[in-house]
Scaffold this motif. Structure first.
Motif, PDB file in Angstrom:
ATOM      1  N   ALA A  13     -12.057 -22.154 -26.974  1.00 11.96           N
ATOM      2  CA  ALA A  13     -12.876 -21.394 -28.207  1.00 11.96           C
ATOM      3  C   ALA A  13     -14.159 -22.064 -28.040  1.00 11.96           C
ATOM      4  N   VAL A  14     -15.022 -22.404 -27.076  1.00 14.53           N
ATOM      5  CA  VAL A  14     -16.116 -22.626 -27.399  1.00 14.53           C
ATOM      6  C   VAL A  14     -17.025 -21.380 -25.807  1.00 14.53           C
ATOM      7  N   PRO A  15     -17.168 -20.448 -26.407  1.00 10.09           N
ATOM      8  CA  PRO A  15     -18.227 -19.085 -25.258  1.00 10.09           C
ATOM      9  C   PRO A  15     -19.291 -19.568 -24.447  1.00 10.09           C
ATOM     10  N   ALA A  16     -19.643 -20.402 -25.156  1.00  7.97           N
ATOM     11  CA  ALA A  16     -21.177 -20.915 -25.133  1.00  7.97           C
ATOM     12  C   ALA A  16     -21.292 -22.353 -23.950  1.00  7.97           C
ATOM     13  N   LEU A  17     -20.409 -23.329 -24.094  1.00 10.83           N
ATOM     14  CA  LEU A  17     -19.650 -24.233 -23.620  1.00 10.83           C
ATOM     15  C   LEU A  17     -20.251 -23.385 -22.073  1.00 10.83           C
ATOM     16  N   ASN A  18     -19.211 -22.267 -21.670  1.00 12.03           N
ATOM     17  CA  ASN A  18     -18.303 -21.855 -20.665  1.00 12.03           C
ATOM     18  C   ASN A  18     -19.699 -21.693 -19.648  1.00 12.03           C
ATOM     19  N   GLN A  19     -20.612 -21.140 -21.253  1.00 11.02           N
ATOM     20  CA  GLN A  19     -21.309 -19.824 -20.002  1.00 11.02           C
ATOM     21  C   GLN A  19     -22.707 -20.545 -19.445  1.00 11.02           C
ATOM     22  N   LEU A  20     -22.154 -22.574 -20.071  1.00  8.58           N
ATOM     23  CA  LEU A  20     -23.634 -23.234 -18.434  1.00  8.58           C
ATOM     24  C   LEU A  20     -22.411 -23.497 -17.552  1.00  8.58           C
ATOM     25  N   LEU A  21     -21.448 -22.873 -16.846  1.00 10.45           N
ATOM     26  CA  LEU A  21     -21.031 -23.082 -15.604  1.00 10.45           C
ATOM     27  C   LEU A  21     -21.815 -22.293 -14.459  1.00 10.45           C
ATOM     28  N   LEU A  22     -22.187 -21.297 -14.570  1.00  9.23           N
ATOM     29  CA  LEU A  22     -23.000 -20.078 -13.881  1.00  9.23           C
ATOM     30  C   LEU A  22     -24.208 -20.684 -13.732  1.00  9.23           C
ATOM     31  N   PRO A  23     -25.454 -21.108 -15.087  1.00  6.73           N
ATOM     32  CA  PRO A  23     -26.532 -22.347 -13.902  1.00  6.73           C
ATOM     33  C   PRO A  23     -26.175 -23.287 -13.123  1.00  6.73           C
ATOM     34  N   PHE A  24     -24.990 -23.844 -13.915  1.00  4.08           N
ATOM     35  CA  PHE A  24     -24.463 -25.429 -13.209  1.00  4.08           C
ATOM     36  C   PHE A  24     -24.468 -25.049 -11.509  1.00  4.08           C
ATOM     37  N   LEU A  25     -23.483 -24.143 -12.008  1.00  2.00           N
ATOM     38  CA  LEU A  25     -22.214 -23.781 -10.267  1.00  2.00           C
ATOM     39  C   LEU A  25     -24.004 -23.068  -9.526  1.00  2.00           C
ATOM     40  N   SER A  26     -24.773 -23.086  -9.595  1.00  5.80           N
ATOM     41  CA  SER A  26     -25.831 -22.659  -9.047  1.00  5.80           C
ATOM     42  C   SER A  26     -26.606 -24.001  -8.608  1.00  5.80           C
ATOM     43  N   LEU A  27     -26.274 -25.424  -8.644  1.00  6.16           N
ATOM     44  CA  LEU A  27     -27.139 -26.809  -8.762  1.00  6.16           C
ATOM     45  C   LEU A  27     -26.291 -27.554  -7.662  1.00  6.16           C
ATOM     46  N   VAL A  28     -25.184 -27.017  -7.654  1.00  4.86           N
ATOM     47  CA  VAL A  28     -24.432 -27.910  -6.658  1.00  4.86           C
ATOM     48  C   VAL A  28     -23.862 -27.284  -5.694  1.00  4.86           C
ATOM     49  N   THR A  29     -23.303 -27.802  -3.959  1.00  2.00           N
ATOM     50  CA  THR A  29     -23.219 -27.485  -3.330  1.00  2.00           C
ATOM     51  C   THR A  29     -22.045 -27.149  -2.800  1.00  2.00           C
ATOM     52  N   GLU A  30     -21.307 -26.377  -1.851  1.00  2.00           N
ATOM     53  CA  GLU A  30     -20.134 -25.819  -1.979  1.00  2.00           C
ATOM     54  C   GLU A  30     -19.624 -27.371  -0.641  1.00  2.00           C
ATOM     55  N   ALA A  31     -19.911 -28.253  -0.333  1.00  2.00           N
ATOM     56  CA  ALA A  31     -19.172 -29.347   0.462  1.00  2.00           C
ATOM     57  C   ALA A  31     -19.002 -30.757  -0.492  1.00  2.00           C
ATOM     58  N   GLU A  32     -20.429 -30.565  -1.998  1.00  2.00           N
ATOM     59  CA  GLU A  32     -20.462 -31.641  -2.587  1.00  2.00           C
ATOM     60  C   GLU A  32     -19.567 -31.371  -3.922  1.00  2.00           C
ATOM     61  N   LEU A  33     -18.848 -30.005  -4.175  1.00  2.00           N
ATOM     62  CA  LEU A  33     -17.569 -30.145  -4.261  1.00  2.00           C
ATOM     63  C   LEU A  33     -15.980 -30.468  -3.820  1.00  2.00           C
ATOM     64  N   ALA A  65     -28.005 -32.400 -14.598  1.00  5.42           N
ATOM     65  CA  ALA A  65     -28.697 -33.162 -14.962  1.00  5.42           C
ATOM     66  C   ALA A  65     -29.853 -32.635 -14.714  1.00  5.42           C
ATOM     67  N   ARG A  66     -29.722 -33.867 -13.407  1.00  6.26           N
ATOM     68  CA  ARG A  66     -31.254 -34.068 -12.975  1.00  6.26           C
ATOM     69  C   ARG A  66     -31.648 -32.992 -12.711  1.00  6.26           C
ATOM     70  N   ARG A  67     -31.022 -32.223 -11.376  1.00  6.45           N
ATOM     71  CA  ARG A  67     -31.083 -31.538 -11.007  1.00  6.45           C
ATOM     72  C   ARG A  67     -31.793 -29.654 -11.757  1.00  6.45           C
TER      73      ARG A  67
END
Length: 348
Positions: A108-128, A185-187
């Protein structure tokens, strides 16, 4: 996780606990669960009582019912609306105060889920792929790795960071999720602007609650005592619990998992040691043990059930609580997203 790393986590958590007790108003906590089915004793002892404790200390408490995350490891979302409302009822019956704390649903919180795109750019596939929870959930599901399951830790980071929670109560096995949130958060702060605090893990000493078959209490195992059961249903499920042929009751989780699980549940509900309960029953047999466990659980849950039934009888009550929580969460998420967009230069 190495012993040194875990020891350091414990030390930081102890300092954090002291700071929270001294100045709880400086902290906001995010906690919650996936609404995959009825909540049970494991949830109550493992997470709910700790969030109630923090709330009552004066820590701002946000509870997410992560309905989108139901499908991280399953094909269908099931009766998710019912499970959301039941989880909200159980949290409130256990002591979560809707006037002090926020209960909301992930979807029910679209803006929360929009944070996923920039957050995904901050981690690598290997880290996941290295995340132990992703590995464990994948192994348990028996399915191919979905994109949603792979990015599950980033979803959790968005849950934590959208409301700028700075303390998250967790068990040892969830520490990697908090570290992922801290890394994101740090990145983000380093790459764009200092918007997010790095959340800290508050290690909880919640007991392991075994299911009635000796395995971990779980909805998927069908071995749980759910908080919404009636006293009669509780008696029935305990009565059906397999034990063994030895009439003398003893506490031995390795060789007597069923008997020991029942003793542990009774101990948690009465505050007694399982070994002491076993000594009290002695040679009276499994029937006496099951009677004692039934009485212990029903007595322990009596007030919770009374309060829960009282709330459930109020037309539209729980729906209004979730709706109001969603409104508050949307306001918070939209503000955070505005800050993120300004930092990234994507505000138009």
């Amino acid at each position: 996780m190495s012993t040194d790393t875990y020891t350091s986590s414990v030390e930081r958590s102890n300092v954090l606990a002291t700071d929270i007790a001294a100045d709880p108003g400086m902290y906001r906590t995010l906690t919650g669960e996936r609404p995959t089915g009825p909540l049970h004793l494991g949830h109550l002892f493992g997470t709910i009582r700790e969030r109630v404790r923090l709330q009552d200390l004066g820590v701002e408490t946000v509870v997410v019912l992560a309905d989108y995350q139901v499908i991280t490891d399953r094909d269908a979302i099931g009766q998710v609306q019912r499970h959301v409302y039941d989880a909200a009822l159980d949290n409130i019956a256990a002591g979560i105060d809707p006037d002090k704390s926020t209960i909301f649903t992930h979807s029910a919180v679209p803006a929360l889920n929009q944070l996923l795109l920039p957050f995904l750019s901050l981690v690598t596939e290997a880290e996941l792929h290295r995340n132990p929870t992703v590995k464990a959930e994948l192994a348990a599901s028996g399915r191919a790795l979905s994109g949603l399951l792979l990015t599950y830790p980033v979803h959790q980071a968005a849950d934590i960071l959208f409301c700028k929670a700075n303390v998250v109560p967790v068990g040892k096995d969830q520490l990697p999720h908090i570290e992922m949130s801290r890394v994101i958060a740090r990145r983000f702060n380093d790459r764009y602007a200092a918007i997010f605090q790095e959340p800290q893990a508050l290690l909880t000493s919640s007991p392991d609650v075994p299911g009635l078959d000796g395995r971990k209490m779980s909805k998927s195992f069908g071995n749980a005592i759910t908080l919404s059961m009636t006293p009669e249903e509780t008696a029935q499920v305990i009565r059906r619990t397999p034990t063994d042929s030895d009439r003398y009751i003893s506490y031995d989780p390795d060789t007597r998992p069923g008997v020991s699980a029942l003793l542990t549940v009774a101990g948690l509900c009465t505050g007694k040691k399982p070994e002491s309960i076993a000594d009290e029953i002695g040679s009276a047999g499994a029937g006496a043990l099951k009677t004692l466990v039934t009485e212990s659980v029903n007595s322990f849950l009596a007030e919770h059930r009374r309060r829960r039934a009282e709330l459930a009888a109020q037309p539209g009550y729980v729906q209004s609580i979730v709706r109001r929580g969603n409104e508050l969460a949307n306001e918070t998420a939209e503000q955070t997203l505005r800050e993120v967009r300004r930092a990234m230069g994507t505000h138009y």
